[in-house]
Design a protein around this motif. Sequence first.
Motif, PDB file in Angstrom:
ATOM      1  N   LYS A 132      -4.862 -15.024  -4.051  1.00 38.99           N
ATOM      2  CA  LYS A 132      -3.408 -14.820  -3.889  1.00 38.99           C
ATOM      3  C   LYS A 132      -3.145 -13.457  -3.262  1.00 38.99           C
ATOM      4  CE  LYS A 132      -1.408 -18.481  -5.384  1.00 38.99           C
ATOM      5  NZ  LYS A 132      -1.741 -19.015  -6.694  1.00 38.99           N
ATOM      6  N   ARG A 133      -2.140 -13.414  -2.397  1.00 42.24           N
ATOM      7  CA  ARG A 133      -1.881 -12.150  -1.696  1.00 42.24           C
ATOM      8  C   ARG A 133      -1.201 -11.095  -2.568  1.00 42.24           C
ATOM      9  NH1 ARG A 133      -0.374 -10.618   3.064  1.00 42.24           N
ATOM     10  NH2 ARG A 133       1.773 -11.290   2.873  1.00 42.24           N
ATOM     11  N   VAL A 134      -0.306 -11.563  -3.414  1.00 45.15           N
ATOM     12  CA  VAL A 134       0.336 -10.613  -4.317  1.00 45.15           C
ATOM     13  C   VAL A 134       0.013 -11.053  -5.728  1.00 45.15           C
ATOM     14  CG1 VAL A 134       2.530  -9.680  -5.115  1.00 45.15           C
ATOM     15  CG2 VAL A 134       2.222 -10.225  -2.700  1.00 45.15           C
ATOM     16  N   LYS A 135      -0.594 -10.194  -6.492  1.00 49.18           N
ATOM     17  CA  LYS A 135      -0.956 -10.624  -7.843  1.00 49.18           C
ATOM     18  C   LYS A 135      -0.858  -9.484  -8.852  1.00 49.18           C
ATOM     19  CE  LYS A 135      -5.616 -10.636  -5.983  1.00 49.18           C
ATOM     20  NZ  LYS A 135      -5.234 -10.745  -4.580  1.00 49.18           N
ATOM     21  N   TYR A 136      -0.383  -9.875 -10.009  1.00 47.34           N
ATOM     22  CA  TYR A 136      -0.304  -8.930 -11.112  1.00 47.34           C
ATOM     23  C   TYR A 136      -1.377  -9.319 -12.112  1.00 47.34           C
ATOM     24  CZ  TYR A 136       1.403  -7.760 -15.823  1.00 47.34           C
ATOM     25  OH  TYR A 136       1.501  -7.357 -17.117  1.00 47.34           O
ATOM     26  N   TYR A 137      -2.222  -8.383 -12.443  1.00 49.01           N
ATOM     27  CA  TYR A 137      -3.231  -8.634 -13.451  1.00 49.01           C
ATOM     28  C   TYR A 137      -2.832  -7.925 -14.712  1.00 49.01           C
ATOM     29  CZ  TYR A 137      -6.566  -9.625  -9.650  1.00 49.01           C
ATOM     30  OH  TYR A 137      -7.215 -10.119  -8.566  1.00 49.01           O
ATOM     31  N   SER A 138      -2.917  -8.588 -15.840  1.00 51.18           N
ATOM     32  CA  SER A 138      -2.865  -7.789 -17.039  1.00 51.18           C
ATOM     33  C   SER A 138      -4.290  -7.307 -17.183  1.00 51.18           C
ATOM     34  CB  SER A 138      -2.298  -8.547 -18.227  1.00 51.18           C
ATOM     35  OG  SER A 138      -3.142  -9.567 -18.610  1.00 51.18           O
ATOM     36  N   ARG A 151      -5.871  -0.695 -18.476  1.00 53.31           N
ATOM     37  CA  ARG A 151      -4.999  -0.574 -17.308  1.00 53.31           C
ATOM     38  C   ARG A 151      -4.468  -1.940 -16.904  1.00 53.31           C
ATOM     39  NH1 ARG A 151      -8.455   0.284 -11.710  1.00 53.31           N
ATOM     40  NH2 ARG A 151      -7.994  -1.764 -10.897  1.00 53.31           N
ATOM     41  N   ASP A 152      -3.312  -1.938 -16.274  1.00 52.97           N
ATOM     42  CA  ASP A 152      -2.753  -3.142 -15.655  1.00 52.97           C
ATOM     43  C   ASP A 152      -2.687  -2.864 -14.164  1.00 52.97           C
ATOM     44  OD1 ASP A 152      -2.252  -4.199 -18.221  1.00 52.97           O
ATOM     45  OD2 ASP A 152      -0.337  -3.133 -18.324  1.00 52.97           O
ATOM     46  N   SER A 153      -2.698  -3.916 -13.333  1.00 57.03           N
ATOM     47  CA  SER A 153      -2.588  -3.600 -11.916  1.00 57.03           C
ATOM     48  C   SER A 153      -1.835  -4.654 -11.114  1.00 57.03           C
ATOM     49  CB  SER A 153      -3.962  -3.336 -11.317  1.00 57.03           C
ATOM     50  OG  SER A 153      -4.743  -4.490 -11.366  1.00 57.03           O
ATOM     51  N   LEU A 154      -1.257  -4.175 -10.032  1.00 55.73           N
ATOM     52  CA  LEU A 154      -0.561  -5.032  -9.074  1.00 55.73           C
ATOM     53  C   LEU A 154      -1.323  -4.895  -7.768  1.00 55.73           C
ATOM     54  CD1 LEU A 154       1.980  -6.678  -8.127  1.00 55.73           C
ATOM     55  CD2 LEU A 154       2.980  -4.483  -7.500  1.00 55.73           C
ATOM     56  N   SER A 155      -1.771  -6.023  -7.237  1.00 57.76           N
ATOM     57  CA  SER A 155      -2.634  -5.950  -6.071  1.00 57.76           C
ATOM     58  C   SER A 155      -2.017  -6.743  -4.919  1.00 57.76           C
ATOM     59  CB  SER A 155      -3.985  -6.540  -6.493  1.00 57.76           C
ATOM     60  OG  SER A 155      -4.783  -6.765  -5.397  1.00 57.76           O
ATOM     61  N   ILE A 156      -2.011  -6.159  -3.751  1.00 55.98           N
ATOM     62  CA  ILE A 156      -1.424  -6.818  -2.582  1.00 55.98           C
ATOM     63  C   ILE A 156      -2.407  -6.791  -1.426  1.00 55.98           C
ATOM     64  CG2 ILE A 156       0.454  -6.717  -0.879  1.00 55.98           C
ATOM     65  CD1 ILE A 156       2.117  -5.241  -3.073  1.00 55.98           C
ATOM     66  N   SER A 157      -2.693  -7.968  -0.847  1.00 54.92           N
ATOM     67  CA  SER A 157      -3.543  -8.001   0.343  1.00 54.92           C
ATOM     68  C   SER A 157      -2.643  -8.108   1.566  1.00 54.92           C
ATOM     69  CB  SER A 157      -4.456  -9.214   0.327  1.00 54.92           C
ATOM     70  OG  SER A 157      -5.258  -9.158  -0.813  1.00 54.92           O
ATOM     71  N   HIS A 190      -6.821  -5.839   4.474  1.00 53.64           N
ATOM     72  CA  HIS A 190      -6.949  -4.672   3.610  1.00 53.64           C
ATOM     73  C   HIS A 190      -6.073  -4.849   2.368  1.00 53.64           C
ATOM     74  CE1 HIS A 190      -8.354  -2.123   7.254  1.00 53.64           C
ATOM     75  NE2 HIS A 190      -9.155  -3.103   6.943  1.00 53.64           N
ATOM     76  N   ARG A 191      -6.396  -4.114   1.357  1.00 54.31           N
ATOM     77  CA  ARG A 191      -5.780  -4.368   0.071  1.00 54.31           C
ATOM     78  C   ARG A 191      -5.233  -3.081  -0.534  1.00 54.31           C
ATOM     79  NH1 ARG A 191      -7.517  -5.048  -5.157  1.00 54.31           N
ATOM     80  NH2 ARG A 191      -9.590  -4.321  -4.639  1.00 54.31           N
ATOM     81  N   TYR A 192      -4.190  -3.278  -1.256  1.00 52.59           N
ATOM     82  CA  TYR A 192      -3.563  -2.148  -1.907  1.00 52.59           C
ATOM     83  C   TYR A 192      -3.464  -2.493  -3.381  1.00 52.59           C
ATOM     84  CZ  TYR A 192       1.286  -1.217  -3.521  1.00 52.59           C
ATOM     85  OH  TYR A 192       2.409  -0.979  -4.247  1.00 52.59           O
ATOM     86  N   SER A 193      -3.692  -1.526  -4.227  1.00 54.06           N
ATOM     87  CA  SER A 193      -3.626  -1.822  -5.644  1.00 54.06           C
ATOM     88  C   SER A 193      -2.920  -0.698  -6.371  1.00 54.06           C
ATOM     89  CB  SER A 193      -5.069  -2.005  -6.141  1.00 54.06           C
ATOM     90  OG  SER A 193      -5.070  -2.174  -7.519  1.00 54.06           O
ATOM     91  N   CYS A 194      -1.833  -1.031  -7.051  1.00 52.11           N
ATOM     92  CA  CYS A 194      -1.114  -0.016  -7.812  1.00 52.11           C
ATOM     93  C   CYS A 194      -1.568  -0.144  -9.259  1.00 52.11           C
ATOM     94  CB  CYS A 194       0.386  -0.228  -7.714  1.00 52.11           C
ATOM     95  SG  CYS A 194       1.267   0.981  -8.704  1.00 52.11           S
ATOM     96  N   HIS A 195      -2.327   0.865  -9.761  1.00 47.43           N
ATOM     97  CA  HIS A 195      -2.886   0.837 -11.124  1.00 47.43           C
ATOM     98  C   HIS A 195      -1.926   1.505 -12.057  1.00 47.43           C
ATOM     99  CE1 HIS A 195      -6.088  -0.146  -8.714  1.00 47.43           C
ATOM    100  NE2 HIS A 195      -6.666   1.059  -8.601  1.00 47.43           N
TER     101      HIS A 195
END
Length: 338
Positions: A132-138, A151-157, A190-195
Amino acid sequence: MAGGTNVSAVDRMEMLNAFDVTGAGVKGLTDSGVLKIPKIFVRPSEELAEELTHKNTQIQVPVIDLSGILDPDQRKQIVEKVRVASETWGFFQVVNHGIALSVLDGMIDGGRKFFDMDVEEKKKYYTRDVTKRVKYYSNFDLFTSGTANWRDSLSISFSDQVCSDELPLSCRESTVEYSKKVKMECSKGHRYSCHYYPACPEPELTLGTTKHSDPGFLTILLQNQINGLHVLYYDQWVNIEPTPRALVINIGDLLQLVTNGKFISNKHRVIANCCGPRISVACFFSGPISEHKIYGPIKELISDENPAKYREVILREYIAKFLNTGLDENLGLDYYKL
Ligand SMILES: O=C(O)CCC(=O)C(=O)O
Ligand SMILES: [Fe+2]
């Protein structure tokens, strides 16, 4: 290895699943006021004991001032500093990089706003599907093959351009703004991840992010003013001091591979903290997953005296391998050594 003492792998997986389906993440635990962290977050006792052998030190990774980059002479000196830092630390900070403070602050605030949303709202982005391109992980994410991370993260490709209507409203504008400045939008794959690292009631028992090196070419990291990121330098953990307006740059495994080991992809981790939240935004430049692109040591860097240290890798297979192994089990470049 099962996290915490006396937890079997099966029990651990059950506990992890139960925690994960709440979708409330680690932030949910902090918000509910827990005083003890669940067992899945507790590092094995031998690992905790090992901590005592790593000293913390006051030395600092190089901070490189980019303000003279347009002047040819100064540029040479800056490039030289980048080379030295890449060969010794694999990490450095840059200041005066030209990205406005409002854009940096906006990005951190955007991340905070996303994680501050109601659980039900956040859950719309919640998935375990890594494609998935936009995903929130607990927490049931790439990073939990050993001890779950605090940590929790929001990841966007990213594809060819930022597809802004897919992004969560709470951080849409700031993400588009920031990603343009760090040139993510033209970086397919490329991917971005907000931790998001919430304050932790027992920080010494767990980690925010387990020890690892980054798999891609280069990571550009923005962090707020809460400490936590450590890099391993000659067997000592060095804190990467949050520096106002700075960006942290680190060399990834692929860059170590193509430079035949000249640049080093260094191990790092994030410790948990009793105050928080620590917010960071990591942009991973690693190239398109779908391509059959092959990378190997650059020919000009190889000679009879200095033979290739790594075999060639097909990017797609390399990334698939990384995704199939947890971050803390990932062998990194050792797997590709000749
Ligand atoms: O949050 C940080 O400061 C670093 C996180 C990190 O190393 C990673 O996600 O690869
Ligand atoms: Fe990393």
